[in-house]
Design a protein around this motif. Structure first.
Motif, PDB file in Angstrom:
ATOM      1  N   PHE A 217      45.151  70.733 136.644  1.00 17.27           N
ATOM      2  CA  PHE A 217      43.912  71.356 136.287  1.00 17.27           C
ATOM      3  C   PHE A 217      43.422  72.169 137.597  1.00 17.27           C
ATOM      4  N   ASP A 221      41.975  75.137 135.223  1.00 21.19           N
ATOM      5  CA  ASP A 221      40.570  74.734 135.083  1.00 21.19           C
ATOM      6  C   ASP A 221      39.909  75.762 136.110  1.00 21.19           C
ATOM      7  N   ILE A 228      39.577  71.956 130.144  1.00 29.16           N
ATOM      8  CA  ILE A 228      40.424  73.328 129.909  1.00 29.16           C
ATOM      9  C   ILE A 228      39.982  73.543 128.521  1.00 29.16           C
TER      10      ILE A 228
END
Length: 273
Positions: A217, A221, A228
């Protein structure tokens, strides 16, 4: 008369009866006591036997026509599936043999059920596997609880070496999007990582698994919203192409070689389709 009829039967075995009249004439002349040499048309039409044979002819020709229609429809389906996937027509038919084997794992009904898939993979219909369940759900495009042949071929096409990378990325995203929300969330990723570790007979501590999720992440992200989205996923995969390595199955490059025991097209070449 009987010997003559047998001769006619033997000779007719090497001929193709092309229309109703020839077939009626053939059967009629071989029926003992029905005709006297070459009967006049009036005798033929007034004969009860004629109508009995006519019914038989209609039934026979109906079967021929049904088989021809079925074969034509099947060839058309093969051609359409080949045009929609990286597979050739022969490879699609080879996949049909694989499909038949899978669909008869538990019940031979012409469809692959979740039980069929589980039995084929684990020889056990009761074993639960998150990865296998997700694969089944994605192959079951119509969401009717079974995988049809067309769905099977089109979904496998994504794993073909020649399939567009964009399709592989999209399929992988849906695979990890367990809740089907349009995003990959941390808990979903953790569930999938644990499932993959279990299938690989690998054991990691909870802290190690969480580290994998956090690192993913942190890299993927980019918007920092704790999930996501498809755009972030595409960017993440482009920087880490090994993530979708398992989305390519090399043996699908030529399934007719990978599965040489399968029955391929013999009566009609691909060029004729």
């Amino acid at each position: 008369m009987e010997e003559n009829c047998n001769s006619r039967l033997k000779a007719a075995g090497n001929q193709k009866i092309s229309n109703y009249s020839n077939l009626v004439y053939f059967f009629g002349n071989c029926q003992v006591g029905f005709f006297q040499k070459k009967p006049p048309l009036v005798s033929l039409l007034n004969s009860k036997k004629f109508y009995e044979w006519l019914v038989l002819v209609v039934l026979i020709m109906g079967c021929f026509q049904s088989k021809k229609t079925k074969n034509t429809a099947w060839c058309k389906e093969l051609t359409v599936l080949a045009s929609q996937t990286p597979f050739t027509v022969s490879e699609v038919e080879a996949l049909h043999e694989l499909f038949k084997k899978l669909s008869s794992s538990v019940i031979e009904d012409g469809f692959i059920s979740k039980g069929d898939l589980q039995f084929a993979l684990f020889r056990n219909t009761n074993k639960k596997n998150l990865f296998a369940n997700r694969m089944f759900d994605l192959f079951d495009v119509k969401c009717n609880g079974v995988i049809e042949f067309g769905e099977f071929v089109r979904s496998l096409g994504v794993f073909h070496p020649d399939a567009p990378v964009a399709e592989k990325i999209h399929f992988a995203f849906k695979l990890y999007d367990l809740r089907q929300t349009g995003f990959i969330e941390q808990e979903e990723l953790k569930e999938m990582v644990l499932a993959l570790l279990q299938e690989s007979d690998l054991e990691l501590s909870d802290d190690a698994v969480q580290t994998i999720v956090d690192k993913t992440f942190s890299d993927a992200d980019s918007k920092g919203d704790g999930k996501i989205d498809p755009e972030e996923w595409r960017e993440f995969v482009s920087k880490n192409p090994s993530i979708i390595k398992n989305m390519t199955l090399p043996y699908l490059k030529d399934v007719t070689v990978a599965f040489p025991s399968f029955v391929l097209i013999s009566e009609m070449g691909e060029s004729e389709m």
